[in-house]
Design a protein around this motif. Structure first.
Motif, PDB file in Angstrom:
ATOM      1  N   VAL A   1      42.322  45.213  35.648  1.00 39.91           N
ATOM      2  CA  VAL A   1      41.857  46.590  35.832  1.00 39.91           C
ATOM      3  C   VAL A   1      40.484  46.600  36.513  1.00 39.91           C
ATOM      4  N   GLY A   2      39.591  45.723  36.075  1.00 35.60           N
ATOM      5  CA  GLY A   2      38.293  45.612  36.736  1.00 35.60           C
ATOM      6  C   GLY A   2      38.437  45.170  38.181  1.00 35.60           C
ATOM      7  N   GLY A   3      39.392  44.279  38.445  1.00 38.93           N
ATOM      8  CA  GLY A   3      39.642  43.819  39.804  1.00 38.93           C
ATOM      9  C   GLY A   3      40.148  44.935  40.702  1.00 38.93           C
ATOM     10  N   VAL A   4      41.010  45.780  40.168  1.00 39.79           N
ATOM     11  CA  VAL A   4      41.503  46.928  40.943  1.00 39.79           C
ATOM     12  C   VAL A   4      40.343  47.854  41.294  1.00 39.79           C
ATOM     13  N   THR A   5      39.473  48.106  40.340  1.00 37.31           N
ATOM     14  CA  THR A   5      38.300  48.956  40.591  1.00 37.31           C
ATOM     15  C   THR A   5      37.408  48.332  41.663  1.00 37.31           C
ATOM     16  N   TYR A   6      37.178  47.040  41.550  1.00 40.24           N
ATOM     17  CA  TYR A   6      36.343  46.319  42.515  1.00 40.24           C
ATOM     18  C   TYR A   6      36.947  46.375  43.916  1.00 40.24           C
ATOM     19  N   VAL A   7      38.244  46.117  44.024  1.00 38.86           N
ATOM     20  CA  VAL A   7      38.905  46.129  45.333  1.00 38.86           C
ATOM     21  C   VAL A   7      38.874  47.537  45.925  1.00 38.86           C
ATOM     22  N   ARG A   8      39.064  48.560  45.102  1.00 42.83           N
ATOM     23  CA  ARG A   8      38.979  49.950  45.601  1.00 42.83           C
ATOM     24  C   ARG A   8      37.600  50.248  46.173  1.00 42.83           C
ATOM     25  N   LYS A   9      36.571  49.804  45.461  1.00 41.44           N
ATOM     26  CA  LYS A   9      35.207  50.047  45.952  1.00 41.44           C
ATOM     27  C   LYS A   9      34.952  49.284  47.249  1.00 41.44           C
ATOM     28  N   MET A  10      35.447  48.052  47.339  1.00 48.11           N
ATOM     29  CA  MET A  10      35.303  47.286  48.571  1.00 48.11           C
ATOM     30  C   MET A  10      36.053  47.963  49.717  1.00 48.11           C
ATOM     31  N   HIS A  11      37.190  48.554  49.417  1.00 46.88           N
ATOM     32  CA  HIS A  11      37.960  49.283  50.427  1.00 46.88           C
ATOM     33  C   HIS A  11      37.183  50.499  50.908  1.00 46.88           C
ATOM     34  N   ASP A  12      36.579  51.230  49.974  1.00 45.43           N
ATOM     35  CA  ASP A  12      35.813  52.426  50.334  1.00 45.43           C
ATOM     36  C   ASP A  12      34.608  52.080  51.201  1.00 45.43           C
ATOM     37  N   VAL A  13      33.975  50.952  50.915  1.00 46.10           N
ATOM     38  CA  VAL A  13      32.804  50.537  51.682  1.00 46.10           C
ATOM     39  C   VAL A  13      33.219  50.083  53.085  1.00 46.10           C
TER      40      VAL A  13
ATOM     41  N   VAL B   1      43.510  39.317  45.752  1.00 46.79           N
ATOM     42  CA  VAL B   1      44.023  38.258  44.895  1.00 46.79           C
ATOM     43  C   VAL B   1      43.468  38.357  43.474  1.00 46.79           C
ATOM     44  N   LEU B   2      42.324  38.979  43.304  1.00 50.12           N
ATOM     45  CA  LEU B   2      41.743  39.102  41.958  1.00 50.12           C
ATOM     46  C   LEU B   2      42.668  39.897  41.027  1.00 50.12           C
ATOM     47  N   PRO B   3      43.004  41.148  41.350  1.00 47.37           N
ATOM     48  CA  PRO B   3      43.928  41.845  40.438  1.00 47.37           C
ATOM     49  C   PRO B   3      45.335  41.255  40.464  1.00 47.37           C
ATOM     50  N   LEU B   4      45.771  40.763  41.611  1.00 45.96           N
ATOM     51  CA  LEU B   4      47.102  40.167  41.701  1.00 45.96           C
ATOM     52  C   LEU B   4      47.212  38.920  40.829  1.00 45.96           C
ATOM     53  N   GLY B   5      46.229  38.044  40.931  1.00 48.40           N
ATOM     54  CA  GLY B   5      46.241  36.819  40.135  1.00 48.40           C
ATOM     55  C   GLY B   5      46.226  37.091  38.644  1.00 48.40           C
ATOM     56  N   PHE B   6      45.423  38.050  38.218  1.00 45.91           N
ATOM     57  CA  PHE B   6      45.362  38.345  36.787  1.00 45.91           C
ATOM     58  C   PHE B   6      46.583  39.122  36.316  1.00 45.91           C
ATOM     59  N   ALA B   7      47.220  39.888  37.201  1.00 45.10           N
ATOM     60  CA  ALA B   7      48.494  40.528  36.841  1.00 45.10           C
ATOM     61  C   ALA B   7      49.552  39.455  36.601  1.00 45.10           C
ATOM     62  N   LEU B   8      49.617  38.474  37.493  1.00 45.44           N
ATOM     63  CA  LEU B   8      50.563  37.368  37.309  1.00 45.44           C
ATOM     64  C   LEU B   8      50.258  36.583  36.042  1.00 45.44           C
ATOM     65  N   LEU B   9      48.968  36.358  35.786  1.00 39.42           N
ATOM     66  CA  LEU B   9      48.572  35.642  34.576  1.00 39.42           C
ATOM     67  C   LEU B   9      49.002  36.417  33.329  1.00 39.42           C
TER      68      LEU B   9
END
Length: 181
Positions: free
Chosen positions: A100-112, A129-137
């Motif tokens: 969830v934190g990774g999704v938030t981080y990636v969204r902010k990086m996308h906005d920037v 890969v951050l949210p994807l990797g932890f989703a798989l984990l």
């Protein structure tokens, strides 16, 4: 699930091979041709991050992660299973939290919308890969938890001592077999 496991193994192997090839090309270009690919280090770093974050779930599947289980080994089967269930549930919670934190981080990086330093790619793309990797984990630990609750024998951790003894026995058998007529 077999096809997913095969895709996971192939992807990990391809990432490792790509990193090796890019690094080899960079060394040859630098020391033989006195030339350097400016993007090689950054791409290798991205590939390494993908290898790590996708490799986490693979490590859970094959029982390659290390851990301290000295206390659990001295427990009875029911108590050990209970500890395993709690540990798997805690790992799922951790994976979901970081995802969830990774999704938030990636969204902010996308906005920037910042590009990577040496590659013409927006920074949010390799960071997916951050949210994807932890989703798989999380899915991998959910599978482990399910198998534990069903009563299956599940080993989360690698056993380095057992593996070393197996290698030593195989070495001894191989040495004796080679010396025999």
């Amino acid at each position: 699930m077999r096809w997913f496991e095969h895709v996971e193994e192939v992807l990990v192997a391809l990432l490792l091979a790509a990193m090796t090839l890019i690094t080899f090309m960079q060394v040859v270009a630098r020391y033989v041709f006195n030339y350097s690919f400016v993007w090689a280090l950054e791409l290798t770093g991205v590939l390494f991050a993908w290898l790590i974050f996708l490799g986490m779930s693979y490590g859970v599947r094959v029982g390659a992660h290390i851990g301290v289980d000295a206390l659990v080994r001295h427990l009875g089967p029911r108590a050990a299973r209970a500890v395993g269930v709690v540990a798997a549930a805690a790992c799922i919670a951790y994976a979901v939290l970081v995802m969830v934190g990774g999704v938030t981080y990636v969204r902010k990086m996308h906005d920037v919308g910042i590009l990577m330093q040496d590659l013409p790619i927006e920074q949010w793309i390799p960071r997916l890969v951050l949210p994807l990797g932890f989703a798989l984990l999380g899915l991998r630990f959910a599978s482990v938890l399910w198998r534990m609750l069903r009563g299956d024998d599940v080993h989360l951790l690698g056993d380095e001592a057992r593996d070393a003894l197996k290698l030593k026995a195989a070495d001894a058998n191989g040495s004796r077999g080679a010396a025999a007529p």
